[in-house]
Design an enzyme around this catalytic site. Structure first.
Site, PDB file in Angstrom:
ATOM      1  N   SER A 141       0.847  -1.199   0.000  1.00 37.23           N
ATOM      2  CA  SER A 141       0.000   0.000   0.000  1.00 37.23           C
ATOM      3  C   SER A 141       0.875   1.240   0.000  1.00 37.23           C
ATOM      4  CB  SER A 141      -0.889   0.022   1.247  1.00 37.23           C
ATOM      5  OG  SER A 141      -1.539   1.279   1.353  1.00 37.23           O
ATOM      6  N   TYR A 189      -2.022   0.079  10.336  1.00 40.56           N
ATOM      7  CA  TYR A 189      -2.161  -0.430   8.959  1.00 40.56           C
ATOM      8  C   TYR A 189      -0.872  -0.145   8.178  1.00 40.56           C
ATOM      9  CZ  TYR A 189      -3.990  -0.898   4.184  1.00 40.56           C
ATOM     10  OH  TYR A 189      -4.191  -1.267   2.869  1.00 40.56           O
TER      11      TYR A 189
HETATM   12  N1  LIG Z   1      -8.709  -0.624  -1.591  1.00 45.61           N
HETATM   13  C1  LIG Z   1      -7.657   0.158  -1.426  1.00 45.61           C
HETATM   14  O1  LIG Z   1      -7.728   1.399  -1.520  1.00 45.61           O
HETATM   15  C2  LIG Z   1      -6.306  -0.448  -1.149  1.00 45.61           C
HETATM   16  C3  LIG Z   1      -5.184   0.383  -1.255  1.00 45.61           C
HETATM   17  C4  LIG Z   1      -3.932  -0.133  -1.009  1.00 45.61           C
HETATM   18  C5  LIG Z   1      -3.786  -1.456  -0.679  1.00 45.61           C
HETATM   19  N2  LIG Z   1      -4.877  -2.249  -0.564  1.00 45.61           N
HETATM   20  C6  LIG Z   1      -4.649  -3.646  -0.201  1.00 45.61           C
HETATM   21  O2  LIG Z   1      -5.220  -4.477  -1.196  1.00 45.61           O
HETATM   22  C7  LIG Z   1      -5.631  -5.719  -0.619  1.00 45.61           C
HETATM   23  C8  LIG Z   1      -7.083  -5.984  -0.964  1.00 45.61           C
HETATM   24  O3  LIG Z   1      -7.859  -4.911  -0.473  1.00 45.61           O
HETATM   25  P1  LIG Z   1      -9.377  -4.671  -0.913  1.00 45.61           P
HETATM   26  O4  LIG Z   1      -9.563  -3.210  -0.941  1.00 45.61           O
HETATM   27  O5  LIG Z   1      -9.704  -5.494  -2.091  1.00 45.61           O
HETATM   28  O6  LIG Z   1     -10.112  -5.237   0.396  1.00 45.61           O
HETATM   29  P2  LIG Z   1     -11.599  -5.815   0.586  1.00 45.61           P
HETATM   30  O7  LIG Z   1     -12.501  -5.187  -0.392  1.00 45.61           O
HETATM   31  O8  LIG Z   1     -11.872  -5.663   2.026  1.00 45.61           O
HETATM   32  O9  LIG Z   1     -11.437  -7.376   0.233  1.00 45.61           O
HETATM   33  C9  LIG Z   1     -10.601  -8.135   1.060  1.00 45.61           C
HETATM   34  C10 LIG Z   1     -10.459  -9.534   0.518  1.00 45.61           C
HETATM   35  O10 LIG Z   1      -9.542 -10.228   1.390  1.00 45.61           O
HETATM   36  C11 LIG Z   1     -10.220 -11.326   1.994  1.00 45.61           C
HETATM   37  N3  LIG Z   1      -9.793 -11.454   3.379  1.00 45.61           N
HETATM   38  C12 LIG Z   1      -9.973 -10.583   4.400  1.00 45.61           C
HETATM   39  N4  LIG Z   1      -9.436 -11.074   5.534  1.00 45.61           N
HETATM   40  C13 LIG Z   1      -8.923 -12.289   5.202  1.00 45.61           C
HETATM   41  C14 LIG Z   1      -8.260 -13.296   5.932  1.00 45.61           C
HETATM   42  N5  LIG Z   1      -8.027 -13.164   7.250  1.00 45.61           N
HETATM   43  N6  LIG Z   1      -7.880 -14.418   5.284  1.00 45.61           N
HETATM   44  C15 LIG Z   1      -8.126 -14.578   3.953  1.00 45.61           C
HETATM   45  N7  LIG Z   1      -8.761 -13.663   3.214  1.00 45.61           N
HETATM   46  C16 LIG Z   1      -9.149 -12.526   3.834  1.00 45.61           C
HETATM   47  C17 LIG Z   1     -11.692 -11.037   1.890  1.00 45.61           C
HETATM   48  O11 LIG Z   1     -12.385 -12.267   1.951  1.00 45.61           O
HETATM   49  P3  LIG Z   1     -13.945 -12.371   2.441  1.00 45.61           P
HETATM   50  O12 LIG Z   1     -14.729 -11.894   1.264  1.00 45.61           O
HETATM   51  O13 LIG Z   1     -14.188 -13.785   2.740  1.00 45.61           O
HETATM   52  O14 LIG Z   1     -14.079 -11.470   3.623  1.00 45.61           O
HETATM   53  C18 LIG Z   1     -11.739 -10.324   0.531  1.00 45.61           C
HETATM   54  O15 LIG Z   1     -11.702 -11.258  -0.526  1.00 45.61           O
HETATM   55  C19 LIG Z   1      -5.367  -5.585   0.890  1.00 45.61           C
HETATM   56  O16 LIG Z   1      -4.137  -6.181   1.190  1.00 45.61           O
HETATM   57  C20 LIG Z   1      -5.294  -4.081   1.097  1.00 45.61           C
HETATM   58  O17 LIG Z   1      -4.496  -3.743   2.223  1.00 45.61           O
HETATM   59  C21 LIG Z   1      -6.144  -1.792  -0.799  1.00 45.61           C
END
Ligand SMILES: NC(=O)c1ccc[n+]([C@@H]2O[C@H](COP(=O)([O-])OP(=O)(O)OC[C@H]3O[C@@H](n4cnc5c(N)ncnc54)[C@H](OP(=O)(O)O)[C@@H]3O)[C@@H](O)[C@H]2O)c1
Length: 254
Positions: free
Chosen positions: A142, A156
């Site tokens: 991130s 985070y």
């Molecule tokens: N969105 C942003 O702006 C952003 C920016 C920078 C980095 N990121 C990073 O990108 C990645 C994905 O983020 P996102 O925005 O797509 O998040 P999200 O919409 O909350 O989706 C999270 C995904 O991870 C799964 N997950 C959550 N906890 C888990 C666990 N303990 N074990 C296995 N799977 C788990 C969830 O599964 P379930 O559906 O079963 O809950 C879901 O498929 C993360 O690492 C986040 O830190 C996101």
């Protein structure tokens, strides 16, 4: 022309929603068979699998909490047993809790460390047992580890900072792994997304408005845009890229 990832197998952690779902779909589109993990959304995970299968691909959903060491090991084994091999690991599963330091509970601290750091370590350690020449480890870090534009993101940022190659005192995991695994022809890279529209970070509301103001283009990114970068890093074309830290952040840190 053949698909770039034909014959390859990928494991995407947290592939039921958001970035992980888009990455799983994109890698399958490129020709890979894809295993994806999830914790609480079996239906969403099944929808991703169905979408891949409907397009003629091969996919597998595995319930696996990244915080649980044995469960993660089992997910890697199930991927190899069911899909036959493992070439690409995308460490995408992650959780975010925003709170000021004096309001941050130890339980929440432990959960972020377990999912965002320990889960990445275990999945990587297990996956490389099965990878050979041309293997790919791709971290989803991130921009928060380089730049924290708002209060409440310290823990985070700490956990996501464990993965990048630069910009953070303990930013050595990707870089160290790149050195460890280069002799085996495996590359290791970290992607640092800026604000991407997902359940974790909805593109509307006060928080989102604040973030849009400090980006260069003034908008949220889409999961597909990050998936495109993953697709490149996973491809044979990216064989010379390792130990890199690639931002896809709308100029958030420019
Ligand atoms: N969105 C942003 O702006 C952003 C920016 C920078 C980095 N990121 C990073 O990108 C990645 C994905 O983020 P996102 O925005 O797509 O998040 P999200 O919409 O909350 O989706 C999270 C995904 O991870 C799964 N997950 C959550 N906890 C888990 C666990 N303990 N074990 C296995 N799977 C788990 C969830 O599964 P379930 O559906 O079963 O809950 C879901 O498929 C993360 O690492 C986040 O830190 C996101």
């Amino acid at each position: 022309m053949g698909k770039t990832l034909a014959g390859k197998v990928a494991l995407v952690t947290g592939g039921s929603r958001g970035l992980g779902a888009a990455i799983a779909l994109r890698l399958a589109h490129d020709g890979a068979a894809v295993a994806l993990t999830y914790t609480s959304s079996p239906q969403k995970a099944d929808e991703v699998v169905l979408a891949i299968e409907s397009a003629g691909g091969k996919a597998l959903a595995i319930r696996a909490d990244s915080a649980d060491v044995e469960v993660v090991k089992h997910a890697v084994a199930e991927t190899v047993n069911t899909l036959g091999r493992l070439d690409i690991l995308v460490n995408n599963a992650g959780v975010a809790t925003m709170a000021l330091i004096d309001q941050f509970s130890m339980d929440e601290f432990d959960r972020l460390v377990a999912v965002n750091i320990k889960g990445v370590f275990v999945a990587t350690q297990e996956a490389i047992r099965h990878m050979g020449e041309g293997g790919r480890i791709i971290m989803i870090g991130s921009v928060s580890s380089d730049s924290t534009a708002f209060a409440g993101s310290s823990v985070y940022a700490l956990t996501k900072g464990a993965m990048p190659t630069a910009g953070c005192a303990n930013a050595s995991f990707t870089r160290g792994l790149a050195r460890d695994l280069a002799p085996r022809g495996i590359t290791v890279n970290n992607i640092q997304p800026g604000p991407i529209e997902t359940d974790m970070n909805p593109a509307e509301g006060d928080f989102a408005d604040g973030l849009k103001k400090i980006t260069a283009l003034g908008r949220y990114g889409q999961s597909d845009e990050v998936a495109g970068l993953v697709s490149y890093l996973a491809s044979p074309e990216a064989a010379f890229v390792t130990g890199a830290n690639l931002k896809i952040d709308d100029g958030f840190t420019a």
